[in-house]
Write a protein that holds these residues in place. Structure first.
Motif, short mmCIF file in Angstrom:
data_model
loop_
_atom_site.label_atom_id
_atom_site.label_comp_id
_atom_site.label_asym_id
_atom_site.label_seq_id
_atom_site.Cartn_x
_atom_site.Cartn_y
_atom_site.Cartn_z
N ILE A 196 38.63 46.68 37.85
CA ILE A 196 37.75 45.92 36.76
C ILE A 196 36.19 46.27 36.57
O ILE A 196 35.67 46.30 35.70
CB ILE A 196 37.95 44.42 37.05
CG1 ILE A 196 39.34 44.01 37.18
CG2 ILE A 196 36.91 43.38 36.43
CD1 ILE A 196 39.79 42.54 37.71
N GLU A 197 35.81 46.54 37.79
CA GLU A 197 34.33 47.00 37.82
C GLU A 197 34.22 48.22 37.50
O GLU A 197 33.15 48.48 36.62
CB GLU A 197 33.80 46.90 39.49
CG GLU A 197 33.89 45.18 39.71
CD GLU A 197 33.29 44.31 38.96
OE1 GLU A 197 32.15 44.67 38.37
OE2 GLU A 197 34.00 43.12 38.56
N ARG A 200 34.34 47.95 33.60
CA ARG A 200 33.12 47.06 33.12
C ARG A 200 31.77 48.27 33.16
O ARG A 200 31.05 48.28 32.24
CB ARG A 200 32.64 46.17 34.20
CG ARG A 200 31.25 45.42 34.08
CD ARG A 200 30.78 44.53 34.98
NE ARG A 200 31.65 43.82 35.64
CZ ARG A 200 31.96 42.42 34.97
NH1 ARG A 200 31.10 42.03 33.71
NH2 ARG A 200 32.64 41.61 35.46
N GLU A 204 29.71 49.16 29.87
CA GLU A 204 28.54 49.03 29.67
C GLU A 204 27.66 50.26 29.30
O GLU A 204 26.76 50.10 28.47
CB GLU A 204 28.03 48.39 31.06
CG GLU A 204 28.35 46.77 31.32
CD GLU A 204 27.68 46.38 32.55
OE1 GLU A 204 27.13 47.29 33.60
OE2 GLU A 204 27.89 45.00 32.88
N ARG A 243 40.88 42.13 31.43
CA ARG A 243 39.83 42.87 30.48
C ARG A 243 38.68 42.20 30.17
O ARG A 243 37.62 42.57 29.81
CB ARG A 243 40.69 43.63 29.25
CG ARG A 243 41.66 44.53 29.86
CD ARG A 243 42.55 44.94 28.54
NE ARG A 243 43.28 46.06 29.04
CZ ARG A 243 44.36 46.28 29.54
NH1 ARG A 243 45.01 45.05 30.11
NH2 ARG A 243 44.89 47.44 29.71
N GLN A 244 38.88 40.76 30.17
CA GLN A 244 37.65 39.85 29.91
C GLN A 244 36.80 39.81 30.79
O GLN A 244 35.67 39.90 30.89
CB GLN A 244 38.34 38.38 29.77
CG GLN A 244 39.09 38.21 28.38
CD GLN A 244 39.78 36.88 28.27
OE1 GLN A 244 40.31 36.21 29.20
NE2 GLN A 244 40.07 36.34 27.15
N GLN A 245 37.27 39.99 32.24
CA GLN A 245 36.48 40.18 33.45
C GLN A 245 35.63 41.43 33.30
O GLN A 245 34.42 41.36 33.95
CB GLN A 245 37.02 40.07 34.85
CG GLN A 245 37.71 38.73 34.98
CD GLN A 245 38.61 38.57 36.27
OE1 GLN A 245 39.76 39.32 36.19
NE2 GLN A 245 38.15 37.99 37.42
N ALA A 246 36.15 42.39 32.81
CA ALA A 246 35.53 43.63 32.72
C ALA A 246 34.40 43.61 31.55
O ALA A 246 33.95 44.60 31.65
CB ALA A 246 36.45 44.85 32.40
N GLY A 247 34.25 42.65 30.82
CA GLY A 247 33.36 42.45 29.74
C GLY A 247 33.79 42.87 28.26
O GLY A 247 32.79 42.80 27.43
#
Length: 266
Positions: A196-197, A200, A204, A243-247
């Motif tokens: 997840i990170e 992200r 980003e 995927r939401q947690q990943a932004g």
């Protein structure tokens, strides 16, 4: 240790321990050096890339009742993680002019990839297969050789391969739990959380480096090289929340979930 030295250690060493064991010194990026595109990573003899068809395929969920099959699965996954680690090292050497903040962030993610490789290799060994006992493929590495810039890397590795792993890790966690292998299941969950990170990070930096007039999705699609394409960035059990947690925006996630292969290329 300089980030370039770390990348060279991972990519050019023939000793597995040097490639996957974490270093204890702080990373610096004072001397990124000249651009170098390494054609193939150095590896120990028993982990040299084989023809794709020579390497075993990931066992079916039903077959994981057999400890040997679970060992094979971890062996395959260890090679996936090692290839991702090597591609990240390749990226640091190929694009030394990338922002130092990006390079530091990528080096930190490489430490996760080292740990993932060790986790899979150690679990495979516990189940009876030493890492290197079986042929290994080079699919991830070969696809990375088409990357022409950092945006290609971001679209391809974090957003396709690691993005797809958001689903595969949960699929495998479920499969391992179904046969009573809670240790293997815990490994998959830990890697899922790291992915997840990683996704992200990729998203980003895609946003930071893409042309302002392009949306996230447009930049993602623009920087994919065949056969990488949006539908390759998902598995069977689509993990929307991850995927939401990943932004990712809901629009990006919707397009990813509904993406279809309309081409006839092979």
């Amino acid at each position: 240790m300089e980030i370039r030295e770390f990348a060279e250690r991972v990519l050019l060493s023939t000793e597995l321990a040097l490639k996957v064991n974490a270093i204890s010194t702080e990373m610096t990026d004072d001397f990124p050096g000249e651009a170098v595109r390494v054609e193939e990573p150095n590896r120990p003899p028993n982990l040299q890339f084989a023809e794709r068809r020579a390497a075993p395929r990931l066992p079916s969920p039903q077959s994981l009742i057999d400890p040997r099959k679970r060992a094979v699965a971890h062996h395959i996954l260890a090679n996936h993680e090692l290839q991702a680690l090597e591609v990240m090292a390749w990226t640091l050497l190929a694009f030394p002019d990338a922002p130092s903040e990006f390079r530091h962030g990528l080096a930190r993610i490489m430490v996760d990839e080292q740990r993932h490789t060790r986790m899979h290799a150690e679990r495979a060994a516990k189940l009876g297969v030493q890492f290197g006992d079986l042929p290994v493929n080079c699919y991830i590495w070969k696809k990375a050789m088409d990357f022409e810039n950092v945006l290609d890397y971001l679209a391809g590795l974090p957003l396709v391969f690691e993005g797809r792993n958001l689903d595969h890790t949960i699929e495998l966690e479920t499969a391992f739990n179904a046969v009573g292998d809670t240790r293997s299941a815990h490994i998959m969950r830990a890697i899922h959380d790291d992915e997840i990170e990683h996704v992200r990070f990729g998203l980003e930096w895609l946003r930071k480096l893409k042309p302002e007039e392009l949306s996230d999705w447009e930049a993602f699609e623009k920087h994919l090289h065949w056969p990488l394409r949006p539908e390759k960035a998902r598995g069977e059990d689509f993990q929307r929340q991850a995927r939401q947690q990943a932004g990712m925006t809901d629009e990006f996630i919707d397009r990813l979930e509904s993406a279809e292969d309309t081409t006839h290329k092979s």
